[in-house]
Design a protein around this motif. Structure first.
Motif, short mmCIF file in Angstrom:
data_model
loop_
_atom_site.label_atom_id
_atom_site.label_comp_id
_atom_site.label_asym_id
_atom_site.label_seq_id
_atom_site.Cartn_x
_atom_site.Cartn_y
_atom_site.Cartn_z
N GLY A 259 0.82 -1.21 0.00
CA GLY A 259 0.00 0.00 0.00
C GLY A 259 0.85 1.26 0.00
N ALA A 260 1.92 1.26 0.78
CA ALA A 260 2.78 2.44 0.85
C ALA A 260 3.45 2.72 -0.48
CB ALA A 260 3.84 2.25 1.95
N VAL A 261 3.89 1.65 -1.16
CA VAL A 261 4.52 1.84 -2.48
C VAL A 261 3.49 2.40 -3.46
CG1 VAL A 261 5.52 0.64 -4.46
CG2 VAL A 261 6.29 0.09 -2.15
N GLY A 262 2.27 1.84 -3.46
CA GLY A 262 1.23 2.33 -4.36
C GLY A 262 0.87 3.78 -4.11
N VAL A 263 0.74 4.14 -2.83
CA VAL A 263 0.41 5.53 -2.48
C VAL A 263 1.57 6.46 -2.85
CG1 VAL A 263 -0.04 7.09 -0.56
CG2 VAL A 263 -1.23 4.90 -0.68
N ALA A 264 2.81 5.99 -2.64
CA ALA A 264 3.97 6.82 -2.99
C ALA A 264 4.01 7.07 -4.50
CB ALA A 264 5.25 6.13 -2.53
N VAL A 265 3.70 6.06 -5.30
CA VAL A 265 3.68 6.23 -6.76
C VAL A 265 2.60 7.24 -7.14
CG1 VAL A 265 3.15 5.09 -8.94
CG2 VAL A 265 4.63 3.96 -7.27
N PHE A 266 1.42 7.12 -6.54
CA PHE A 266 0.32 8.04 -6.84
C PHE A 266 0.68 9.47 -6.46
CE2 PHE A 266 -3.42 10.16 -4.86
CZ PHE A 266 -4.13 10.43 -6.03
N VAL A 267 1.19 9.66 -5.25
CA VAL A 267 1.56 11.01 -4.80
C VAL A 267 2.71 11.56 -5.63
CG1 VAL A 267 2.43 12.34 -2.84
CG2 VAL A 267 0.68 10.59 -2.47
N GLY A 268 3.68 10.69 -5.95
CA GLY A 268 4.80 11.14 -6.77
C GLY A 268 4.34 11.62 -8.14
N MET A 269 3.43 10.86 -8.77
CA MET A 269 2.89 11.30 -10.07
C MET A 269 2.20 12.65 -9.95
SD MET A 269 1.33 8.16 -12.30
CE MET A 269 -0.06 7.94 -11.22
N ALA A 270 1.43 12.81 -8.88
CA ALA A 270 0.68 14.05 -8.71
C ALA A 270 1.61 15.24 -8.51
CB ALA A 270 -0.27 13.91 -7.52
N LEU A 271 2.61 15.08 -7.67
CA LEU A 271 3.50 16.20 -7.36
C LEU A 271 4.47 16.52 -8.49
CD1 LEU A 271 4.34 15.43 -3.61
CD2 LEU A 271 2.61 16.99 -4.52
N LEU A 272 4.87 15.49 -9.24
CA LEU A 272 5.88 15.68 -10.29
C LEU A 272 5.28 15.65 -11.68
CD1 LEU A 272 8.64 13.32 -8.80
CD2 LEU A 272 8.44 15.80 -8.54
N ALA A 273 3.97 15.87 -11.78
CA ALA A 273 3.30 15.78 -13.08
C ALA A 273 3.94 16.64 -14.16
CB ALA A 273 1.82 16.13 -12.92
N PRO A 274 4.34 17.90 -13.89
CA PRO A 274 4.93 18.71 -14.97
C PRO A 274 6.22 18.13 -15.52
CG PRO A 274 4.24 20.09 -13.12
CD PRO A 274 4.15 18.68 -12.65
N TRP A 275 6.95 17.36 -14.72
CA TRP A 275 8.22 16.79 -15.16
C TRP A 275 8.07 15.36 -15.68
CZ3 TRP A 275 7.46 19.60 -10.71
CH2 TRP A 275 8.06 20.87 -10.69
N LEU A 276 7.05 14.63 -15.19
CA LEU A 276 6.88 13.24 -15.61
C LEU A 276 6.08 13.09 -16.90
CD1 LEU A 276 6.07 11.47 -12.19
CD2 LEU A 276 8.23 11.47 -13.46
N ALA A 277 5.14 13.98 -17.13
CA ALA A 277 4.29 13.88 -18.32
C ALA A 277 5.10 14.22 -19.57
CB ALA A 277 3.09 14.81 -18.20
N PRO A 278 5.14 13.31 -20.56
CA PRO A 278 5.94 13.58 -21.76
C PRO A 278 5.35 14.63 -22.68
CG PRO A 278 4.81 11.47 -21.96
CD PRO A 278 4.57 11.96 -20.56
N TYR A 279 4.04 14.89 -22.57
CA TYR A 279 3.37 15.85 -23.44
C TYR A 279 2.43 16.73 -22.62
CZ TYR A 279 4.82 12.58 -27.14
OH TYR A 279 5.54 11.76 -27.97
N ASP A 280 2.00 17.80 -23.22
CA ASP A 280 0.91 18.59 -22.65
C ASP A 280 -0.34 17.72 -22.66
OD1 ASP A 280 -1.29 20.28 -22.25
OD2 ASP A 280 -0.35 21.96 -23.27
#
Length: 290
Positions: free
Chosen positions: A25-46
């Protein structure tokens, strides 16, 4: 006998870390939160970039999760959708937590007509199915992010209030509360300094579990057209837009559906593990099993 450092005397965090469900659960939540916080850098496109030359493409090297009916990159929209879901969950549960803890603490500590009035209010709210209560709130408000946050905050309020009140009822008779009264401290100060901090553990567990339900409800409202509106990359809205492509392009609905399911599962596993870690009886049982 229990070994030293295990069982009921084990620190909550140590029991929590030994639980496989907690780690998953902690790994899954960390992935979700990481995607949310780092979205401008992780998303390859607009996420809203339209490319009519790449409509409904399957997963490929250029678009790992394919493209939608407007040629928008699905991976980018999933990543940015995590930010929308996290915003809704944090804001709505924060609203419910502040109001619910204060109402539950005052009702449980003071009792009498205040307790009766608060409990009858929660009974009225609990008489509605959760999704119906959220729909009722959004129906009278313009669709959008603020309406969804308010609706899910109201939807979570009665559960938080009940749990907070139950915890306070068991705390208010403790000796440290009686001692604070004896030295002349006011009720407000006692509630804020002694009662609420000691009532937080069960509320924290509830909020973790309600995070999953809140994300699912937000997606449901958007799917019905009463929540976040297109072209905002919200997971429920993405599934709603993909309904007409279930046969020709199943990845359009499958990917956001898996994102919702995985996130909800992660928060549920984390909440169950926190409940076990903060429950002395569960800690004792886990310690005997080690």
């Amino acid at each position: 006998m229990l070994r030293e450092g295990t069982g009921a005397r084990s620190p909550a965090w140590r029991v929590w870390l030994r639980t496989p469900a907690a780690r998953v659960g902690a790994v899954g939540v960390a992935v979700f939160v990481g995607m949310a916080l780092l979205a401008p850098w992780l998303a390859p496109y607009d996420p809203n970039r339209i490319d009519l030359t790449r409509i409904l493409q399957p997963p490929s090297a250029g678009h790992w999760l394919g493209t939608d009916q407007f040629g928008r990159d699905i991976l980018s929209r999933i990543v940015w959708g995590a930010r929308i879901s996290l915003t809704v969950a944090v804001a709505s549960l924060g609203l419910a937590a502040v109001a619910g803890i204060l109402l539950g603490a005052v009702a449980g500590y003071r009792g009498g007509w205040i307790d009766e009035a608060v409990m009858r209010l929660t009974d009225v709210l609990l008489s509605f199915p959760d999704i119906m209560l959220a729909i009722a709130v959004t129906a009278v408000l313009p669709p959008g992010l603020p309406s969804v946050i308010l609706a899910i905050g109201v939807y979570n309020l009665p559960q938080v209030t009940r749990v907070a009140r139950g915890a306070v009822l068991s705390i208010r008779a403790n000796l440290y509360v009686e001692a604070a009264r004896a030295v002349g401290q006011r009720d407000g100060a006692i509630i804020l300094r002694y009662v609420i901090p000691n009532a937080l553990p069960p509320v924290v567990v509830l909020l973790t579990l309600r995070t999953a339900a809140s994300i699912l409800t937000a997606a449901g409202l958007s799917f019905l057209g009463m929540g976040i509106q297109p072209p905002t990359p919200e997971w429920g809205a993405m599934i709603s837009e993909a309904r007409v492509y279930l046969v020709t392009a199943p990845h359009l609905s499958l990917v956001p559906g898996m994102a919702i399911a995985g996130t909800v599962l992660a928060f549920n596993l984390l909440g169950d593990a926190l409940n076990d870690a903060l429950n002395p009886r569960a800690r004792k049982a886990l310690g005997r099993g080690r």
